[in-house]
Write a protein that holds these residues in place. Structure first.
Motif, PDB file in Angstrom:
ATOM      1  N   LEU A  26     -25.730 113.830  33.164  1.00  0.00           N
ATOM      2  CA  LEU A  26     -25.020 112.537  31.885  1.00  0.00           C
ATOM      3  C   LEU A  26     -25.820 112.500  30.655  1.00  0.00           C
ATOM      4  N   GLY A  27     -27.642 112.003  31.088  1.00  0.00           N
ATOM      5  CA  GLY A  27     -27.725 111.636  30.089  1.00  0.00           C
ATOM      6  C   GLY A  27     -28.411 112.812  28.686  1.00  0.00           C
ATOM      7  N   SER A  28     -28.013 114.178  29.655  1.00  0.00           N
ATOM      8  CA  SER A  28     -29.080 115.065  29.011  1.00  0.00           C
ATOM      9  C   SER A  28     -27.687 115.830  27.330  1.00  0.00           C
ATOM     10  N   LEU A  29     -26.542 115.819  28.316  1.00  0.00           N
ATOM     11  CA  LEU A  29     -25.564 115.718  27.534  1.00  0.00           C
ATOM     12  C   LEU A  29     -24.969 114.687  26.299  1.00  0.00           C
ATOM     13  N   ILE A  30     -25.567 113.636  26.752  1.00  0.00           N
ATOM     14  CA  ILE A  30     -25.703 112.542  25.266  1.00  0.00           C
ATOM     15  C   ILE A  30     -26.783 112.911  24.916  1.00  0.00           C
ATOM     16  N   TRP A  31     -27.570 113.264  24.941  1.00  0.00           N
ATOM     17  CA  TRP A  31     -28.093 113.252  24.377  1.00  0.00           C
ATOM     18  C   TRP A  31     -28.537 114.706  23.302  1.00  0.00           C
ATOM     19  N   GLY A  32     -28.404 115.065  24.259  1.00  0.00           N
ATOM     20  CA  GLY A  32     -28.438 116.831  23.279  1.00  0.00           C
ATOM     21  C   GLY A  32     -26.746 116.674  22.587  1.00  0.00           C
ATOM     22  N   THR A  33     -25.642 116.111  22.612  1.00  0.00           N
ATOM     23  CA  THR A  33     -24.493 116.176  21.599  1.00  0.00           C
ATOM     24  C   THR A  33     -25.284 116.094  20.529  1.00  0.00           C
ATOM     25  N   LEU A  34     -25.883 114.627  20.851  1.00  0.00           N
ATOM     26  CA  LEU A  34     -26.264 114.040  19.275  1.00  0.00           C
ATOM     27  C   LEU A  34     -27.277 114.701  18.801  1.00  0.00           C
ATOM     28  N   LEU A  35     -28.179 114.976  19.141  1.00  0.00           N
ATOM     29  CA  LEU A  35     -28.859 116.341  18.854  1.00  0.00           C
ATOM     30  C   LEU A  35     -28.387 117.576  18.058  1.00  0.00           C
ATOM     31  N   ALA A  36     -27.750 118.314  18.537  1.00  0.00           N
ATOM     32  CA  ALA A  36     -27.329 119.165  17.822  1.00  0.00           C
ATOM     33  C   ALA A  36     -26.457 118.609  16.862  1.00  0.00           C
ATOM     34  N   GLY A  37     -25.261 116.786  17.249  1.00  0.00           N
ATOM     35  CA  GLY A  37     -25.347 116.671  15.675  1.00  0.00           C
ATOM     36  C   GLY A  37     -25.764 116.883  14.440  1.00  0.00           C
ATOM     37  N   MET A  38     -26.959 116.163  14.509  1.00  0.00           N
ATOM     38  CA  MET A  38     -28.594 116.123  13.767  1.00  0.00           C
ATOM     39  C   MET A  38     -28.503 118.087  12.754  1.00  0.00           C
ATOM     40  N   ARG A  39     -28.353 118.588  13.798  1.00  0.00           N
ATOM     41  CA  ARG A  39     -29.143 119.672  13.903  1.00  0.00           C
ATOM     42  C   ARG A  39     -28.169 121.093  12.649  1.00  0.00           C
ATOM     43  N   VAL A  40     -26.820 119.699  12.194  1.00  0.00           N
ATOM     44  CA  VAL A  40     -25.607 120.592  11.764  1.00  0.00           C
ATOM     45  C   VAL A  40     -25.003 120.373  11.349  1.00  0.00           C
TER      46      VAL A  40
END
Length: 222
Positions: A26-40
């Motif tokens: 759950l933690g990695s999904l939330i943080w990973g989604t935010l990171l993906a948003g940052m990268r694009v």
């Protein structure tokens, strides 16, 4: 034949493994989604941060991250994550934090590959209608991206389940920690190893099969 299991809380150890997996997922999904948003995203500073984070974390061994969380955050900086003075609770939470931060880098890359499959024309049309970047990402891009990367995310989840064994390095009593204790105390190396291997197969195989089925059901038809 399985008398060596007496006196050991095998189910309890695997239950800790399951909790580590679920909370970290759950933690990695939330943080990973935010990171993906940052990268694009359109902001260069955020793109740079996301890129630097992913490239850095992916190239650091998980053992280093999880040991640092215990020695650096807990023992040196006295950061307990609201765990009080209970050593077991603190290390469990630090293990979840470490696993989440590490796995988020792989979630980000899997999700970014899904974002790249969405036709650019859809985002351009949404922007022409007056939607902001955040709205375009939340309403149009991410729903399609998640549907296209169920299989890659399943692989990340399976890897996370196996990576929970690293938590034994800081004293979290999960499956690998119990296996080490049993091997040291019992003369049943092959049976003990086979038992724990079977336990992890029971955790990961159904997960892969279920998410593979989900992937086929939600796949975006293009």
């Amino acid at each position: 034949m399985f008398d060596f299991l007496e006196g050991y809380d095998l189910l309890g150890a695997f239950w800790v493994t399951v909790k580590l997996t679920v909370y970290s997922a759950l933690g990695s999904l939330i943080w990973g989604t935010l990171l993906a948003g940052m990268r694009v995203g359109p902001v260069p500073l955020m793109r740079g941060f996301g890129t630097a984070y992913v490239n850095t974390v992916r190239n650091i061994p998980l053992t280093v991250i999880i040991v640092f969380s215990s020695l650096g955050l807990f023992q040196t900086l006295q950061i307990t994550l609201a765990g009080g003075d209970d050593f077991d609770v603190v290390n469990f939470r630090l293990a979840v934090l470490s696993l989440s931060l590490y796995t988020a880098a792989f979630v980000c890359e899997a999700l970014r590959s899904g974002i790249n499959t969405v036709p650019a024309g859809q985002a351009e049309a949404a922007r022409a209608l007056g939607l902001s970047f955040t709205q375009v990402l939340r309403l149009i891009i991410l729903p399609q991206a998640f549907r296209s990367v169920v299989n890659p995310l399943a692989n990340v989840l399976i890897a996370l389940t196996k990576n929970t064994t690293v938590a034994a390095a800081i004293g979290v009593v999960e499956a690998a920690y119990l296996m080490k204790d049993m091997i040291e105390a019992e003369a049943q190396l092959m049976l003990i190893s086979a038992t724990f291997a079977f336990g992890f197969i029971c955790l990961t195989l159904p997960t892969g099969l279920l998410l593979g089925w989900v992937s086929k059901k939600v796949a975006v038809k293009r």
